[in-house]
Design a protein around this motif. Sequence first.
Motif, short mmCIF file in Angstrom:
data_model
loop_
_atom_site.label_atom_id
_atom_site.label_comp_id
_atom_site.label_asym_id
_atom_site.label_seq_id
_atom_site.Cartn_x
_atom_site.Cartn_y
_atom_site.Cartn_z
N SER A 27 0.84 -1.19 0.00
CA SER A 27 0.00 0.00 0.00
C SER A 27 0.87 1.24 0.00
O SER A 27 1.88 1.30 0.70
N LYS A 29 0.15 5.49 0.13
CA LYS A 29 -0.86 6.53 0.25
C LYS A 29 -0.23 7.89 0.44
O LYS A 29 0.78 8.02 1.13
N ASP A 34 -4.95 6.57 -2.31
CA ASP A 34 -4.02 5.60 -2.86
C ASP A 34 -3.34 6.24 -4.07
O ASP A 34 -4.02 6.87 -4.89
#
Length: 68
Positions: A27, A29, A34
């Motif tokens: 992930s 961010k 995102d």
Amino acid sequence: TQGEIRRNGKVRVHHGDQVVYEGEISSLKREKDDVREVRVGFECGISFRNFSDVTAGDWVECFTVERM
């Protein structure tokens, strides 16, 4: 401190001179969105696939593997 982090790139997490993880980003961010990449000068949140043991002072190296 320089370059960029790409979500599809590979990463190494360093603790001092020792590599403690080499793998993938799960992930990435920026603020609450995102993103595919984050460039130098911007803060981001990052998590790694099957690794969460990051401690203060560790640093992350992002790289891509290219075949010729």
